[in-house]
Design a protein around this motif. Structure first.
Motif, PDB file in Angstrom:
ATOM      1  N   TYR A 253       0.837  -1.194   0.000  1.00 29.42           N
ATOM      2  CA  TYR A 253       0.000   0.000   0.000  1.00 29.42           C
ATOM      3  C   TYR A 253       0.874   1.247   0.000  1.00 29.42           C
ATOM      4  N   ASP A 254       0.349   2.315  -0.577  1.00 27.06           N
ATOM      5  CA  ASP A 254       1.065   3.579  -0.752  1.00 27.06           C
ATOM      6  C   ASP A 254       1.059   4.358   0.564  1.00 27.06           C
ATOM      7  N   VAL A 255       2.219   4.451   1.211  1.00 31.57           N
ATOM      8  CA  VAL A 255       2.292   5.129   2.510  1.00 31.57           C
ATOM      9  C   VAL A 255       2.146   6.642   2.399  1.00 31.57           C
ATOM     10  N   VAL A 256       2.440   7.208   1.248  1.00 28.84           N
ATOM     11  CA  VAL A 256       2.265   8.652   1.066  1.00 28.84           C
ATOM     12  C   VAL A 256       0.773   8.982   0.995  1.00 28.84           C
ATOM     13  N   ALA A 257      -0.002   8.098   0.405  1.00 28.21           N
ATOM     14  CA  ALA A 257      -1.435   8.333   0.234  1.00 28.21           C
ATOM     15  C   ALA A 257      -2.177   8.479   1.561  1.00 28.21           C
TER      16      ALA A 257
ATOM     17  N   GLY B  49      15.684  -1.683   3.600  1.00 24.72           N
ATOM     18  CA  GLY B  49      15.805  -3.077   3.193  1.00 24.72           C
ATOM     19  C   GLY B  49      14.548  -3.663   2.588  1.00 24.72           C
ATOM     20  N   ALA B  50      13.589  -2.826   2.187  1.00 26.36           N
ATOM     21  CA  ALA B  50      12.324  -3.317   1.654  1.00 26.36           C
ATOM     22  C   ALA B  50      11.934  -2.528   0.406  1.00 26.36           C
ATOM     23  N   THR B  51      11.056  -3.130  -0.371  1.00 23.16           N
ATOM     24  CA  THR B  51      10.492  -2.471  -1.536  1.00 23.16           C
ATOM     25  C   THR B  51       9.139  -1.877  -1.150  1.00 23.16           C
ATOM     26  N   TRP B  52       8.931  -0.635  -1.510  1.00 25.18           N
ATOM     27  CA  TRP B  52       7.702   0.103  -1.214  1.00 25.18           C
ATOM     28  C   TRP B  52       7.014   0.403  -2.529  1.00 25.18           C
ATOM     29  N   ALA B  53       5.707   0.247  -2.590  1.00 23.94           N
ATOM     30  CA  ALA B  53       4.939   0.503  -3.808  1.00 23.94           C
ATOM     31  C   ALA B  53       4.109   1.776  -3.644  1.00 23.94           C
ATOM     32  N   PHE B  54       3.858   2.456  -4.759  1.00 22.28           N
ATOM     33  CA  PHE B  54       3.152   3.734  -4.734  1.00 22.28           C
ATOM     34  C   PHE B  54       2.109   3.795  -5.833  1.00 22.28           C
TER      35      PHE B  54
ATOM     36  N   PRO C  44      11.759   9.510   3.403  1.00 16.09           N
ATOM     37  CA  PRO C  44      11.078   8.238   3.665  1.00 16.09           C
ATOM     38  C   PRO C  44      10.697   8.020   5.127  1.00 16.09           C
ATOM     39  N   ALA C  45      11.507   8.493   6.059  1.00 18.91           N
ATOM     40  CA  ALA C  45      11.195   8.281   7.479  1.00 18.91           C
ATOM     41  C   ALA C  45       9.904   9.002   7.878  1.00 18.91           C
ATOM     42  N   TYR C  46       9.586  10.093   7.216  1.00 20.83           N
ATOM     43  CA  TYR C  46       8.351  10.823   7.503  1.00 20.83           C
ATOM     44  C   TYR C  46       7.123  10.007   7.098  1.00 20.83           C
ATOM     45  N   TYR C  47       7.199   9.331   5.968  1.00 16.85           N
ATOM     46  CA  TYR C  47       6.047   8.604   5.441  1.00 16.85           C
ATOM     47  C   TYR C  47       5.941   7.165   5.955  1.00 16.85           C
ATOM     48  N   ALA C  48       7.050   6.551   6.255  1.00 14.04           N
ATOM     49  CA  ALA C  48       7.036   5.152   6.695  1.00 14.04           C
ATOM     50  C   ALA C  48       6.311   5.033   8.031  1.00 14.04           C
ATOM     51  N   PRO C  49       5.592   3.935   8.228  1.00 12.07           N
ATOM     52  CA  PRO C  49       4.909   3.768   9.517  1.00 12.07           C
ATOM     53  C   PRO C  49       5.912   3.594  10.652  1.00 12.07           C
ATOM     54  N   GLN C  50       5.498   3.991  11.818  1.00 14.11           N
ATOM     55  CA  GLN C  50       6.329   3.828  13.002  1.00 14.11           C
ATOM     56  C   GLN C  50       6.586   2.337  13.268  1.00 14.11           C
ATOM     57  N   TYR C  51       7.661   2.071  13.948  1.00 12.29           N
ATOM     58  CA  TYR C  51       8.019   0.723  14.401  1.00 12.29           C
ATOM     59  C   TYR C  51       8.180  -0.244  13.224  1.00 12.29           C
TER      60      TYR C  51
ATOM     61  N   ASP D  53       1.383  13.639  13.441  1.00 12.55           N
ATOM     62  CA  ASP D  53       2.028  13.601  12.127  1.00 12.55           C
ATOM     63  C   ASP D  53       2.865  12.336  11.889  1.00 12.55           C
ATOM     64  N   LYS D  54       2.550  11.260  12.608  1.00 13.95           N
ATOM     65  CA  LYS D  54       3.235   9.979  12.421  1.00 13.95           C
ATOM     66  C   LYS D  54       2.196   8.905  12.132  1.00 13.95           C
ATOM     67  N   LEU D  55       2.548   7.993  11.222  1.00 17.82           N
ATOM     68  CA  LEU D  55       1.659   6.910  10.822  1.00 17.82           C
ATOM     69  C   LEU D  55       1.859   5.697  11.725  1.00 17.82           C
ATOM     70  N   TYR D  56       0.766   5.206  12.295  1.00 14.48           N
ATOM     71  CA  TYR D  56       0.780   4.007  13.141  1.00 14.48           C
ATOM     72  C   TYR D  56      -0.159   2.971  12.533  1.00 14.48           C
ATOM     73  N   LEU D  57       0.256   1.706  12.580  1.00 15.92           N
ATOM     74  CA  LEU D  57      -0.570   0.586  12.131  1.00 15.92           C
ATOM     75  C   LEU D  57      -0.879  -0.314  13.316  1.00 15.92           C
TER      76      LEU D  57
END
Length: 174
Positions: free
Chosen positions: A37-41, A70-75, A88-95, A121-125
């Motif tokens: 899933y697109d983390v920027v979206a 170390g991972a591939t991200w899709a957008f 990337p650290a801004y958009y990537a989910p925490q933890y 302003d941080k993404l949590y799953l």
């Protein structure tokens, strides 16, 4: 001399524990971070009130990807990929994409991309809708606990569990 060695050892241990050094990213069977899933979206999705399900995540495309942690991200778009690459650290989910509630309890379990919330302003799953209920009882308190636990568990390997009650699909165009 002993004082110098002690100071050097202390500085080295602080540097090794410094935030920003990411642990291993959670990647499910799709082979993508955040299940493709697109983390920027997430930043443009309408956030729903606590106690109600969030808007569904936006699938990425296999033809629009980037590498990070170390991972591939899709957008979903090249514009979103470019935004991600700027910070990337801004958009990537925490933890590293692990369940925020799980981290607050001291462990690494997968994060479900459809069970998300942006806080300060941080993404949590989170892992399941039941866990979201526990998480939402005290979001600030769980974040505080997770932040305290994360330095201890961050070096552990990423979870190898599947996300319960979640059918992950490879990004569009795979």
């Amino acid at each position: 001399m002993k004082r110098f060695l002690f100071a050097a050892a202390t500085a080295l241990s602080v540097a090794m524990a410094a935030p920003g050094i990411a642990g291993e990213q959670y990647v499910d069977g799709t082979g993508y971070a955040v299940s493709g899933y697109d983390v920027v979206a997430y930043r443009s999705l309408a956030a729903q009130p606590v106690g109600t399900p969030q808007t569904g995540a936006v699938p990425g495309k296999a033809s629009i990807t980037a590498e990070y942690n170390g991972a591939t991200w899709a957008f979903a778009s090249e514009e979103n990929r470019d935004k991600f690459l700027e910070d990337p650290a801004y958009y990537a989910p925490q933890y590293d994409g692990h369940c925020a509630y799980g981290v607050s309890k001291g462990g690494k379990v997968p994060g479900n991309p459809n069970l998300w919330r942006i806080v300060d302003d941080k993404l949590y799953l989170n892992i399941t809708d039941v866990v979201v209920g526990f998480w939402e009882e005290d979001i600030p308190g769980h974040i505080t606990l997770a932040e305290g636990n994360w330095p201890k568990i961050e070096p552990d390997a990423a979870s190898d569990r599947v996300i319960p009650k979640f059918t992950s699909a490879a990004p569009e165009g795979s």
